[in-house]
Design a protein around this motif. Structure first.
Motif, PDB file in Angstrom:
ATOM      1  N   UNK A  15       0.830  -1.204   0.000  1.00 58.52           N
ATOM      2  CA  UNK A  15       0.000   0.000   0.000  1.00 58.52           C
ATOM      3  C   UNK A  15       0.868   1.259   0.000  1.00 58.52           C
ATOM      4  N   UNK A  16       1.935   1.237   0.804  1.00 57.15           N
ATOM      5  CA  UNK A  16       2.841   2.385   0.845  1.00 57.15           C
ATOM      6  C   UNK A  16       3.520   2.588  -0.506  1.00 57.15           C
ATOM      7  N   UNK A  17       3.987   1.471  -1.084  1.00 59.94           N
ATOM      8  CA  UNK A  17       4.712   1.548  -2.362  1.00 59.94           C
ATOM      9  C   UNK A  17       3.825   2.074  -3.485  1.00 59.94           C
ATOM     10  N   UNK A  18       2.632   1.493  -3.581  1.00 53.77           N
ATOM     11  CA  UNK A  18       1.758   1.847  -4.700  1.00 53.77           C
ATOM     12  C   UNK A  18       1.235   3.283  -4.556  1.00 53.77           C
ATOM     13  N   UNK A  19       0.849   3.681  -3.350  1.00 54.61           N
ATOM     14  CA  UNK A  19       0.362   5.057  -3.199  1.00 54.61           C
ATOM     15  C   UNK A  19       1.468   6.064  -3.483  1.00 54.61           C
ATOM     16  N   UNK A  20       2.709   5.698  -3.113  1.00 52.82           N
ATOM     17  CA  UNK A  20       3.822   6.595  -3.427  1.00 52.82           C
ATOM     18  C   UNK A  20       3.955   6.776  -4.946  1.00 52.82           C
ATOM     19  N   UNK A  21       3.860   5.670  -5.668  1.00 54.49           N
ATOM     20  CA  UNK A  21       3.961   5.759  -7.130  1.00 54.49           C
ATOM     21  C   UNK A  21       2.761   6.504  -7.706  1.00 54.49           C
ATOM     22  N   UNK A  22       1.600   6.360  -7.090  1.00 51.17           N
ATOM     23  CA  UNK A  22       0.423   7.105  -7.555  1.00 51.17           C
ATOM     24  C   UNK A  22       0.643   8.599  -7.357  1.00 51.17           C
ATOM     25  N   UNK A  23       1.258   8.937  -6.220  1.00 51.21           N
ATOM     26  CA  UNK A  23       1.506  10.353  -5.950  1.00 51.21           C
ATOM     27  C   UNK A  23       2.447  10.936  -6.996  1.00 51.21           C
ATOM     28  N   UNK A  24       3.490  10.165  -7.335  1.00 51.75           N
ATOM     29  CA  UNK A  24       4.441  10.618  -8.352  1.00 51.75           C
ATOM     30  C   UNK A  24       3.743  10.887  -9.684  1.00 51.75           C
ATOM     31  N   UNK A  25       2.682  10.112  -9.944  1.00 50.17           N
ATOM     32  CA  UNK A  25       1.987  10.261 -11.220  1.00 50.17           C
ATOM     33  C   UNK A  25       0.793  11.209 -11.115  1.00 50.17           C
ATOM     34  N   UNK A  26       0.671  11.881 -10.000  1.00 48.15           N
ATOM     35  CA  UNK A  26      -0.401  12.869  -9.850  1.00 48.15           C
ATOM     36  C   UNK A  26      -1.789  12.258  -9.747  1.00 48.15           C
ATOM     37  N   UNK A  27      -1.881  11.028  -9.231  1.00 49.69           N
ATOM     38  CA  UNK A  27      -3.188  10.376  -9.132  1.00 49.69           C
ATOM     39  C   UNK A  27      -3.880  10.642  -7.784  1.00 49.69           C
ATOM     40  N   UNK A  28      -3.252  11.474  -6.970  1.00 45.15           N
ATOM     41  CA  UNK A  28      -3.845  11.916  -5.709  1.00 45.15           C
ATOM     42  C   UNK A  28      -4.439  10.815  -4.828  1.00 45.15           C
ATOM     43  N   UNK A  29      -3.634   9.854  -4.422  1.00 41.73           N
ATOM     44  CA  UNK A  29      -4.140   8.847  -3.489  1.00 41.73           C
ATOM     45  C   UNK A  29      -4.418   9.493  -2.135  1.00 41.73           C
ATOM     46  N   UNK A  30      -5.446   9.008  -1.469  1.00 41.80           N
ATOM     47  CA  UNK A  30      -5.787   9.614  -0.175  1.00 41.80           C
ATOM     48  C   UNK A  30      -5.573   8.679   1.000  1.00 41.80           C
ATOM     49  N   UNK A  31      -5.617   7.387   0.718  1.00 40.99           N
ATOM     50  CA  UNK A  31      -5.410   6.469   1.832  1.00 40.99           C
ATOM     51  C   UNK A  31      -5.534   5.037   1.383  1.00 40.99           C
ATOM     52  N   UNK A  32      -5.212   4.109   2.293  1.00 40.85           N
ATOM     53  CA  UNK A  32      -5.365   2.697   1.959  1.00 40.85           C
ATOM     54  C   UNK A  32      -5.584   1.883   3.219  1.00 40.85           C
ATOM     55  N   UNK A  33      -6.051   0.658   3.008  1.00 38.20           N
ATOM     56  CA  UNK A  33      -6.207  -0.259   4.128  1.00 38.20           C
ATOM     57  C   UNK A  33      -5.764  -1.636   3.638  1.00 38.20           C
ATOM     58  N   UNK A  34      -5.135  -2.422   4.518  1.00 38.87           N
ATOM     59  CA  UNK A  34      -4.600  -3.713   4.091  1.00 38.87           C
ATOM     60  C   UNK A  34      -5.088  -4.838   4.990  1.00 38.87           C
ATOM     61  N   UNK A  35      -5.328  -5.988   4.387  1.00 31.29           N
ATOM     62  CA  UNK A  35      -5.597  -7.210   5.144  1.00 31.29           C
ATOM     63  C   UNK A  35      -4.586  -8.256   4.690  1.00 31.29           C
ATOM     64  N   UNK A  52       3.076  -1.321 -10.352  1.00 35.77           N
ATOM     65  CA  UNK A  52       3.543  -2.570  -9.761  1.00 35.77           C
ATOM     66  C   UNK A  52       4.837  -3.049 -10.398  1.00 35.77           C
ATOM     67  N   UNK A  53       5.492  -2.169 -11.174  1.00 33.89           N
ATOM     68  CA  UNK A  53       6.693  -2.581 -11.892  1.00 33.89           C
ATOM     69  C   UNK A  53       7.760  -3.025 -10.902  1.00 33.89           C
ATOM     70  N   UNK A  54       8.440  -4.088 -11.273  1.00 36.60           N
ATOM     71  CA  UNK A  54       9.482  -4.652 -10.415  1.00 36.60           C
ATOM     72  C   UNK A  54      10.690  -3.708 -10.358  1.00 36.60           C
ATOM     73  N   UNK A  74       4.719 -11.992 -12.468  1.00 34.30           N
ATOM     74  CA  UNK A  74       5.309 -11.476 -13.701  1.00 34.30           C
ATOM     75  C   UNK A  74       4.453 -10.364 -14.277  1.00 34.30           C
ATOM     76  N   UNK A  75       4.128 -10.457 -15.573  1.00 35.82           N
ATOM     77  CA  UNK A  75       3.300  -9.402 -16.173  1.00 35.82           C
ATOM     78  C   UNK A  75       1.828  -9.823 -16.247  1.00 35.82           C
TER      79      UNK A  75
END
Lengths: 802, 224
Positions: free
Chosen positions: A619-639, A658-660, A752-753
């Motif tokens: 969640x931390x990784x993906x939201x960070x990448x979303x922020x870089x792309x200007x997708x304005x993530x606001x939060x997440x929750x994980x199970x 999700x790129x490696x 993979x892809x």
């Protein structure tokens, strides 16, 4: 076949007992340098371990320490002492048995070093402490055997690493020492055996008859499990029913908070006043001991508990185990089930209570795995270096040492068998000088090398400091909870510092089954008063969070491939069918990504099945990448199985998120600034001896301005000494545990892809429960300053200070 | 990327002062910059006394921040409010790099060392050495005195905890009431004393405020 000494043989026949085959085998092979016994609970493991000792001591006039017994629990050492003394006294054997733990009085400890008993019962920490004294050679001279009890539990943590390092010392002090390990059922006995034996020597394994298969099932309840949450409150009436039908029931929970909440609800529903207790690691020792005593006396019908009752103390006549919440791990489930019917050759009886709809699937998968004897577990990898750093300091406390000799000794420990010399030297340099670039002044040395090449403490008084900080359990984040106005009075238990920091006066929470009101913080003690309310305002303080094991996750994914689910209750089968209809079910070698709008926000759900910690990091990784792309993530929750992210903009192509590539840089970069990494650093820094848990002279300085946060040390090191050993250790630790980065990498490598992105018009059945999860993480750009900005006006307005 | 540092102006004893996000205090009318409790050499002192061997970079880190504040405010006078060194041996053992950094900062400025409880005695690094510095209407000393007015001090390393929505936040802070102003510790390896703990809670008068370090700093009623 060797004969038992008559005195022992006679005692056995007087009791009407016969040796179990594995006890016999252990006795026959007592000359083996290393031997691992795998036996179910109640299989007479302890007697199997001690029989050779009793036989050797029966005829012989052995002087000094003969057998060392190490177990993970102080209580277990005390328990064994009781159980062993009876036969020894009845046989009239001249054997002195004593225990030695953190609770042993100073005077007796001192005497034990000078004049050790024949059998000493202790814990890994107390053993490490014993090896740190200058007279260790005297204490352990003539030692013949060491018995490591519950070795499967020890081997899972750094306590085991510390113990095995201590064994390598003992081998030098008492050559020819024989090692015996006693273990519950594990997934990989040879791996465990390798840890026990002196590397690279072999270690034979004896398997006791595992006994009949346990009788396990899901608990039938009138009400359906809820969509989310972990309480299991819906099952209270059914659980009470079971308690009534059995003599003693153990009710296991995965976290302390859940145990507290469940106990509270159980108590409210317990109209006939059945005697029920609660037991977990955050309770004060006095509280725990009271419950333990009541249990041994058979006064309790049920005990709500956590992992603290996982290990083999004989608590009386338990005839039912109930596991509330998904077991997360099949091995632990099987070991817990073994707590029922602590008698050889009687089937254990256990019931599972899924806390929510998804856990129904997980419970069924776990039941199937348990019936198939398919246990899980992850290899721990090479021995952790923070423990090695501590070991080097402990060795230094015992007297001057030669680095080559110590290195050779360390390499006889299974987990450190492949340790490169350069790595050892870095640890030695860290122990000696702090390991900083550009530091060579005398005052910066803790250890100095003498002209003859031997290493020793610069200041012999340093030994006291080292001894005070021995151990690998770091609970420095815990604060004691006490009733106000009772100075030195009744301690109730502990809460995490982070939880205490969220409390304001008047907040109520549960501890030891009681609702208490937060009154304030006094010298690192949380002061509370009793509260008469029926519902606590804040119910959560986190305990250890287990992530669902890789193997169990795989079983769940395999179950998703079924055409239909006759093995699941209809409500759950229907739910999965609906998910398949409107979206897809996740698959093992693919990653299902759903996007859908809901409540004015765009949502993204990733079904990674990587366990809660890894899904959180994801969640931390993906939201960070979303922020870089200007997708304005606001939060997440994980199970354990998915991460749900929400934000202002829709994600149209999840693949780049999700790129490696660049994943490791992320771990190096911004992820390194995350609070979880800082916590990981702190834990290792304490174990490695960078910072003290305790300092000689007892109390903390009265002015708290003397201490500062370890976060600052972490930041300083990253800035000025990025290649420092402690940072390497932190990165290694981040691959598992709270950050669990390794599992994200595994997952991404596996898929993979093959990413299946489904853009859907609304929330899907599988995603819906995630909306009800607690523990939502806000995404903060420059978080705290932004929050402060928002509060600024309101605060000043309210106070009329604007 | 350096973010712009925004100070928070406030008035004290009739003077306008600025609290900087770093914990420094700026007095524009006198072109004076004041910092407290640098505790330079703390890691060296701990190691020397057989304590933990902490990363020895804190002097560099502290001086780097001071350098940024000096560049931003261009003061004529820099006043260090005591406990500038963790002890006098720590001052003497200051590594060459830190010593050179300090010399550069001091060049061309009036530099005042106020004596602290850790570093009583002369400082051999130049600058003037005082117990108290008076510049009406303000006076500067290390430890607050009970009946002073217009007094600026340090020593206690104040910090404060405030509750924001569903979480609490602890930050070092300035404490201010009608009579006195207490500065937060500026040094890197310095902890803090909560404003609600003695003696801070009794030392500070009614209506005291805490100015939490943030960019810009945040003034709130002092948590008690």
């Amino acid at each position: 076949m060797t004969a038992l000494p008559p005195i022992i043989e006679d005692w056995f026949s007087q009791q009407g007992w016969h040796l179990h085959p594995h006890q016999r085998a252990m006795f026959d092979r007592s000359g083996d340098p290393a031997l691992l016994l795998i036996a179910p609970t109640g299989g007479g493991k302890t007697m199997a371990g001690f029989l050779p000792t009793l036989a050797e001591l029966a005829g012989d006039s052995h002087k000094g320490l003969h057998t060392l017994y190490v177990s993970p629990l102080k209580a277990l050492a005390a328990d064994i002492k009781r159980n062993l003394r009876r036969p020894v006294e009845e046989m009239g054997l001249p054997i002195r048995i004593e225990d030695r733990t953190g609770d042993t009085p100073q005077s007796r400890r001192k005497r034990q070093r000078a004049d050790p008993p024949h059998i000493l019962l202790t814990t890994p920490e107390s053993l490490a402490l014993l090896t740190s004294y200058e007279d260790a050679a005297h204490t352990f001279r003539g030692l013949k055997r060491i018995i490591v009890d519950e070795i499967h539990a020890l081997a899972e943590s750094k306590r085991g690493d510390q113990l095995f390092l201590a064994l390598s010392r003992l081998e030098t002090l008492a050559p020819g020492l024989r090692r015996v390990g006693l273990s519950a059922t594990v997934e990989d006995p040879p791996a465990l055996a390798q840890l026990l034996a002196r590397a690279p020597d072999p270690c034979p394994i004896l398997n006791a008859d595992p006994g009949p298969d346990p009788d396990i099932a899901m608990l039938e309840t009138a009400e359906h499990p809820p969509w989310s949450g972990g309480g299991g409150a819906y099952a209270i009436p059914a659980v009470l029913d079971q308690i009534r039908q059995h003599k003693t029931t153990l009710i296991f929970h995965n976290t302390r908070a859940q145990a507290e909440i469940f106990f509270h609800n159980l108590w409210l529903a317990n109209e006939e006043g059945l005697p029920i207790g609660i037991h977990h690691g955050a309770l004060a020792r006095e509280q725990r001991e009271r419950v333990e005593a009541a249990m041994v006396a058979g006064d309790l019908r049920a005990i709500v508990c956590t992992g603290t009752l996982d290990l083999g103390i004989d608590w009386g006549d338990v005839d039912l185990v109930i596991q509330v919440g998904a077991p997360k791990n099949v091995k632990r489930l099987v070991q817990r089930i073994g707590r029922a019917n602590h008698r050889y050759n009687a089937p254990s009886k256990a019931l599972l209570v899924p806390a929510n709809r998804f856990e129904v699937v997980e419970c069924v998968a776990a039941l199937e795995a348990a019936r198939a004897h398919a246990l899980d577990g992850d290899p721990r990898g090479p021995g952790p270096l923070d423990v090695l750093c501590q070991h080097i300091l402990i060795r230094a406390a015992a007297g001057p040492f030669d680095a080559d000799t110590l290195y050779d000794e360390v390499k006889t420990v299974g987990a450190y068998a492949d340790l490169p010399r350069t790595t050892f030297d870095r640890c030695l340099d860290f122990a000696a000088t702090g390991g900083y670039a550009l530091r060579a002044y005398d005052q910066w040395q803790r250890l100095v090398q003498r002209p003859d090449g031997m290493w020793q403490l610069r200041d012999p008084r340093g030994a006291a400091r080292i001894r005070m900080n021995i151990g690998t359990i770091t609970d420095s984040d815990k604060l004691k909870v006490q009733l106000k106005h009772r100075r030195g009075g009744k301690p109730l238990g502990e809460v995490e510092e982070a939880f205490a920091a969220t409390l304001t006066q008047g907040d109520t929470f549960l501890i030891g089954g009681h609702i208490v009101r937060y009154e304030g913080l006094r010298e690192m003690v949380v002061e509370v008063s009793r509260d008469k309310g029926r519902k606590p305002k804040i119910a959560v303080f986190s305990g250890t969070k287990f992530a669902t094991s890789t193997q169990l996750s795989d079983r769940i994914l395999a179950m998703f491939r079924q055409d239909g689910w006759p093995n699941l209750p209809p409500h759950t089968a229907d739910w999965l069918a609906l998910q398949r209809e409107v979206s897809k079910l996740p698959e093992r070698d693919r990653l299902l990504v759903e996007t859908f709008p809901h409540d004015g926000l765009h949502h993204l759900c990733l079904y990674g099945f990587a366990g809660k910690n890894a899904q959180q990091t994801l969640g931390l990784l993906v939201t960070q990448r979303m922020e870089e792309r200007g997708l304005n993530p606001m939060g997440f929750v994980a199970t354990d199985y998915a991460t749900l992210i929400w934000g202002l903009d829709p994600v149209t192509d999840p693949a780049p998120l999700l790129a490696r590539d660049g994943l490791h840089q992320a771990l190096e970069g911004w992820l390194a600034e995350n609070a979880v990494m800082k916590r990981t650093f702190k834990t290792s820094a304490i174990v490695a001896g960078l910072i003290d848990r305790n300092s000689p002279g007892g109390k903390r300085k009265s002015g708290r301005q003397a201490t500062f946060s370890t976060d600052i040390l972490y930041d300083t090191l990253r800035k000025y000494d990025p290649g420092h050993l402690m940072l390497d250790i932190t990165r290694q630790e981040a691959m598992r545990g709270l950050v669990d980065f390794g599992r994200i990498e595994q997952m991404l490598d596996r898929i993979g892809d093959r990413i299946d992105h489904l853009s859907l018009p609304r929330v899907t059945p599988l995603a819906a429960p995630l909306f009800l999860e607690v523990g939502k993480v806000p995404v903060k750009g420059s978080a705290e300053d932004v929050m402060i900005e928002r509060e600024r006006k309101a605060l000043m307005d309210a106070a009329g200070l604007a | 990327m350096e973010r712009t540092m925004n100070g928070l102006p406030f008035s004290f004893a009739g003077e306008t002062l600025t609290a900087l996000p770093s914990g420094a205090l700026h007095w524009p009318a006198r072109r004076l910059l004041c910092v407290s409790d640098l505790h330079l050499g703390k890691s060296e002192r701990m190691a020397r006394r057989g304590g933990p061997i902490l990363p020895p970079y804190e002097a560099r880190e502290t001086l780097t921040r001071l350098d940024a504040d000096i560049r931003a405010t261009d003061p004529e006078t820099v006043l260090c409010l005591g406990d500038s060194f963790d002890d006098l041996d720590a001052m003497r053992a200051l590594e060459d790099l830190a010593r050179a950094m300090l010399a550069t900062l001091m060049a061309g400025r009036r530099w005042i060392w106020i004596e602290g409880n850790h570093d009583a005695g002369p400082v051999d690094l130049g600058g003037s050495h005082l117990q108290t510095h008076h510049d009406a209407p303000l006076s500067f000393r290390h430890i607050a005195t009970p009946d002073a007015t217009g007094e600026i001090s340090g020593h206690y390393h104040p910090k404060a905890r405030i509750s924001l929505k569903a979480r609490s936040l602890t930050r070092p802070c300035f404490l201010i009431d009608d009579q006195r102003l207490i500065l937060p510790a500026y040094g890197t390896y310095t902890g803090g004393l909560h404003s609600h703990r003695p003696p801070l809670n009794t030392l500070m008068g009614p209506g005291a405020r805490a100015i939490l370090l943030a960019n810009p700093p945040l003034a709130v009623p002092m948590p008690r």
